[in-house]
Design an enzyme around this catalytic site. Structure first.
Site, PDB file in Angstrom:
ATOM      1  CG  ASN A 286      -1.723   1.237   1.393  1.00  0.00           C
ATOM      2  OD1 ASN A 286      -1.850   2.016   0.448  1.00  0.00           O
ATOM      3  ND2 ASN A 286      -2.287   1.452   2.571  1.00  0.00           N
TER       4      ASN A 286
ATOM      5  CE  LYS B  74       0.233   3.374   4.788  1.00  0.00           C
ATOM      6  NZ  LYS B  74       0.059   3.508   6.228  1.00  0.00           N
TER       7      LYS B  74
ATOM      8  CG  HIS C 158      -5.798   1.802   5.121  1.00  0.00           C
ATOM      9  ND1 HIS C 158      -5.349   2.688   6.073  1.00  0.00           N
ATOM     10  CD2 HIS C 158      -4.782   0.938   4.894  1.00  0.00           C
ATOM     11  CE1 HIS C 158      -4.105   2.374   6.393  1.00  0.00           C
ATOM     12  NE2 HIS C 158      -3.728   1.312   5.693  1.00  0.00           N
TER      13      HIS C 158
ATOM     14  CD  GLU D  21      -2.979   5.356   6.761  1.00  0.00           C
ATOM     15  OE1 GLU D  21      -2.978   5.468   5.519  1.00  0.00           O
ATOM     16  OE2 GLU D  21      -2.044   4.819   7.393  1.00  0.00           O
TER      17      GLU D  21
ATOM     18  CD  GLU E  39      -3.621  -2.815   7.217  1.00  0.00           C
ATOM     19  OE1 GLU E  39      -2.525  -3.056   6.729  1.00  0.00           O
ATOM     20  OE2 GLU E  39      -4.254  -1.770   7.012  1.00  0.00           O
TER      21      GLU E  39
ATOM     22  N   GLY F  88       2.337   1.931  10.643  1.00  0.00           N
ATOM     23  CA  GLY F  88       3.271   3.044  10.486  1.00  0.00           C
ATOM     24  C   GLY F  88       3.991   3.423  11.764  1.00  0.00           C
TER      25      GLY F  88
ATOM     26  CB  SER G  12       5.151  -2.125  11.708  1.00  0.00           C
ATOM     27  OG  SER G  12       4.718  -0.798  11.958  1.00  0.00           O
TER      28      SER G  12
HETATM   29  C1  PEP Z   1      -0.820  -0.098   5.804  1.00  0.00           C
HETATM   30  O1  PEP Z   1      -0.740   0.996   5.277  1.00  0.00           O
HETATM   31  O2  PEP Z   1      -1.780  -0.817   5.540  1.00  0.00           O
HETATM   32  C2  PEP Z   1       0.232  -0.515   6.726  1.00  0.00           C
HETATM   33  C3  PEP Z   1       0.118  -1.668   7.310  1.00  0.00           C
HETATM   34  O3  PEP Z   1       1.295   0.351   6.898  1.00  0.00           O
HETATM   35  P1  PEP Z   1       2.716  -0.008   7.586  1.00  0.00           P
HETATM   36  O4  PEP Z   1       3.172  -1.306   6.988  1.00  0.00           O
HETATM   37  O5  PEP Z   1       3.604   1.125   7.234  1.00  0.00           O
HETATM   38  O6  PEP Z   1       2.478  -0.139   9.059  1.00  0.00           O
END
Ligand code: PEP
Length: 254
Positions: free
Chosen positions: A9, A11, A97, A99, A169, A175, A215
Site C-alpha cells: 500500500n 498510500k 483502510h 486511515e 491491521e 506506520g 509494520s
Molecule cells: C498499511 O498501510 O496498511 C500498513 C500496514 O502500513 P505499515 O506497513 O507502514 O504499518
C-alpha cells in the site's frame, strides 16, 4: 484453497517518476521471486494506476487502487468509482483502510456499499479491519473487529464473501514500527475466521485469505506468515523500498 497474497500500500507517496522507477525495480526483483502460489499486488495512487497496470502487464505483479466510491457515477467531485477502475482492468481495491476510517470518517454502512461496488465491478476488495490502541488496552479488540466485519460484510452472500480478501491491521501497529507479535496476529486471525465460520460455515471461512498488516518488514515477515491463519500481508512503509518488499515476498515463499 485460499491464496497467499503480499500487497503493498503505497498510500500518498512518490511522484510519477519515482513511482515508475519503483515499479521497474520491483519488476527486476520481485519477478524472480514470484511463485505461482503467492499473488503480489501494489496498491498505488489513482493517477498512476494505468501506467503501473501497463508496466506490469503480463508480469506477476498485480495492481490495486487504495479506495473507491460507494456510488456508481454522478456529481461526486473528486471521487473515483469502481466502474472506472474496472474499465482500467484494475483487479484489486483496498476498502476501509484505518486511515480512511479515521481521516475521512468512513462509516460501516459506507464500507458495505463500497464493498458492493467493488464486487459488482469484478474488483477484489481488500477489506481492512483492526482496533485502535485504546480498544486493545480495554481488551475489546475482538469485539470491535467482529463488529467491523459483521457490519460491512455480513450482508454478502457466501459466494460474494469468498471473493473478499480481509486484512487485519491493528491501528496501533500501522506506520508505528510496532508489530503485533506472531501470536497476537494468529489469535486475531483465528477469531476473524471463526466469526466468518459462525455465519457462513467452516468451508467458506477456510477459503478466505486473511492478511496481516502493521509494520510488516523483511525482518518480521517470515514469522508472521508462518502462522496458520495468516495468509499474507498488507505492507505500507516497507512496500516503498524495492529490496525490502522483495524480501517480504520471499518470506512468504519460505
Ligand atoms: C498499511 O498501510 O496498511 C500498513 C500496514 O502500513 P505499515 O506497513 O507502514 O504499518
Amino acid at each position: 484453497m485460499r491464496k497467499k497474497i503480499v500487497a503493498g500500500n503505497w498510500k500518498m507517496n512518490k511522484n510519477f517518476e519515482e513511482a515508475k522507477a519503483l515499479v521497474a525495480e520491483l519488476l527486476g526483483m520481485v519477478e524472480a521471486e514470484a511463485s505461482t502460489t503467492t499473488e503480489v499486488v501494489v496498491c498505488v495512487p489513482f493517477p498512476y494506476l494505468l501506467t503501473v497496470q501497463q508496466l506490469t502487464a503480463g508480469k506477476s505483479i498485480k495492481v490495486g487502487a487504495q479506495n473507491c466510491s460507494e456510488h456508481t457515477s454522478g456529481a461526486f467531485t473528486g471521487e473515483v468509482s469502481a466502474p472506472m477502475l474496472q474499465s482500467l482492468h484494475i483487479p484489486f481495491v483496498i476498502i476501509g483502510h484505518s486511515e480512511r476510517r479515521q481521516y475521512f470518517a468512513e462509516s460501516y454502512a459506507q464500507l458495505a456499499k463500497k464493498t458492493d461496488q467493488a464486487l459488482a465491478n469484478n474488483l477484489t476488495p481488500i477489506f481492512c479491519c483492526g482496533e485502535p490502541l485504546e480498544v486493545r488496552e480495554k481488551n475489546e479488540h475482538e469485539k470491535l473487529v467482529k463488529e467491523q466485519i459483521e457490519a460491512s460484510l455480513f450482508h454478502l452472500s457466501a459466494t460474494d464473501l469468498q471473493k473478499v480478501v480481509i486484512a487485519y491491521e491493528p491501528v496501533w501497529a500501522i506506520g508505528t514500527g510496532k508489530t503485533a507479535s506472531a501470536q497476537q496476529a494468529q489469535d486475531m486471525h483465528a477469531v476473524i475466521r471463526q466469526h466468518l465460520a459462525s455465519k457462513y460455515g467452516a468451508a467458506v471461512a477456510n477459503s478466505i485469505s486473511i492478511l496481516y498488516g502493521g509494520s510488516v518488514n523483511a525482518g518480521n515477515a517470515a514469522e508472521l506468515f508462518a502462522c496458520t491463519d495468516v495468509d499474507g500481508g498488507l505492507v505500507g512503509g516497507a512496500s516503498l523500498k524495492s529490496r525490502e518488499f522483495t524480501d517480504i515476498v520471499k518470506a512468504m515463499k519460505a
